[in-house]
Design a protein around this motif. Structure first.
Motif, PDB file in Angstrom:
ATOM      1  N   GLY A 203      15.731 -23.558 -34.913  1.00 41.43           N
ATOM      2  CA  GLY A 203      14.808 -22.628 -35.577  1.00 41.43           C
ATOM      3  C   GLY A 203      13.394 -23.244 -35.256  1.00 41.43           C
ATOM      4  N   VAL A 204      12.971 -24.529 -35.169  1.00 43.24           N
ATOM      5  CA  VAL A 204      11.744 -24.987 -34.815  1.00 43.24           C
ATOM      6  C   VAL A 204      11.324 -24.698 -33.142  1.00 43.24           C
ATOM      7  N   VAL A 205      12.240 -24.809 -32.582  1.00 42.36           N
ATOM      8  CA  VAL A 205      11.898 -24.428 -31.128  1.00 42.36           C
ATOM      9  C   VAL A 205      11.753 -22.869 -30.846  1.00 42.36           C
ATOM     10  N   THR A 206      12.554 -22.163 -31.660  1.00 46.22           N
ATOM     11  CA  THR A 206      12.295 -20.669 -31.296  1.00 46.22           C
ATOM     12  C   THR A 206      10.962 -20.324 -32.187  1.00 46.22           C
ATOM     13  N   GLY A 207      10.467 -20.979 -33.451  1.00 46.55           N
ATOM     14  CA  GLY A 207       9.672 -20.775 -34.049  1.00 46.55           C
ATOM     15  C   GLY A 207       8.328 -21.111 -33.214  1.00 46.55           C
TER      16      GLY A 207
ATOM     17  N   ALA B 172       5.724 -24.690 -36.372  1.00 50.42           N
ATOM     18  CA  ALA B 172       7.083 -24.225 -36.683  1.00 50.42           C
ATOM     19  C   ALA B 172       7.816 -25.051 -37.467  1.00 50.42           C
ATOM     20  N   LEU B 173       7.438 -26.356 -37.385  1.00 52.55           N
ATOM     21  CA  LEU B 173       8.124 -27.284 -38.385  1.00 52.55           C
ATOM     22  C   LEU B 173       7.455 -26.989 -39.892  1.00 52.55           C
ATOM     23  N   LEU B 174       6.183 -26.676 -40.015  1.00 57.57           N
ATOM     24  CA  LEU B 174       5.554 -26.469 -41.239  1.00 57.57           C
ATOM     25  C   LEU B 174       6.032 -24.972 -41.934  1.00 57.57           C
ATOM     26  N   ASP B 175       6.604 -24.138 -41.014  1.00 62.13           N
ATOM     27  CA  ASP B 175       7.237 -22.868 -41.561  1.00 62.13           C
ATOM     28  C   ASP B 175       8.706 -23.081 -42.176  1.00 62.13           C
TER      29      ASP B 175
END
Length: 194
Positions: A11-15, A36-39
């Protein structure tokens, strides 16, 4: 390697790719991985960021990252090194922007590049993914989670690590927030990389 990523890490990579798209860049950077990590919510990395108060200061993080982009992606340490030999980075940025417009030194892949529609990962972002693998191995973990990505972002020297450290999220602080201890103080990813 991607098959070893947990759902949260994927999810982080795609984000990160989505952040790159939203920002109009043609490549994925370490900054996009951090955003993306913060999301993320409900993951080990999001818990650590919340515990350290970083999640509540997203605006401040984004401002610091934008300031770095304006400086051509140079870190404060880079600026200090240049100042040590008599080169004022702020003055250079001002003169370049006077001549070529605001944001002329941006380090985000937008200026003067033909966009192919494919967003590749810049070498630094690829290094973060490899570092996450090293950290996971060093901890004895079989899968790469978003926590390993966060630790990798704090471990690899550069703007993102500097911005995180300025907000209290150093490798040791993140490790302590996630695991409650820091072992012998060594960074397993960097130790293995050497």
């Amino acid at each position: 390697m991607f098959e070893r990523f947990t759902e949260a890490a994927r999810g982080v990579v795609t984000g990160a790719v989505s952040h790159s798209e939203r920002m109009g860049t043609d490549s994925v950077t370490e900054e996009h991985l951090l955003l993306a990590l913060l999301d993320r919510r409900g993951t080990r990395a999001s818990f650590a960021l919340t515990a350290l108060g970083v999640g509540d200061r997203r605006g401040s993080l984004e401002d610091a990252l934008a300031d770095s982009r304006r400086r051509g992606g140079l870190s404060k340490a880079d600026a200090e090194a240049l100042a040590g030999i008599g080169i004022g980075l702020g003055e250079i940025v001002s003169k370049v922007e006077e001549a070529h417009g605001e944001g002329a030194m941006r380090a985000d892949g937008r200026r003067g590049r033909w966009w192919t529609g494919h967003r590749s990962f810049v070498p630094g972002a690829k290094e973060i993914l490899v570092e996450a693998l090293r950290i996971a191995r060093g901890r004895g973990d079989r899968h790469i989670g978003d926590e390993h990505l966060l630790l990798a972002l704090t471990a690899r020297p550069g703007v993102v690590a500097e911005v995180l450290a300025d907000h209290g999220a150093t490798y040791t602080a993140v490790e302590r927030a996630m695991y409650g201890r820091t072992g012998d103080g060594a960074n397993p990813g960097l130790a293995e990389a050497g």
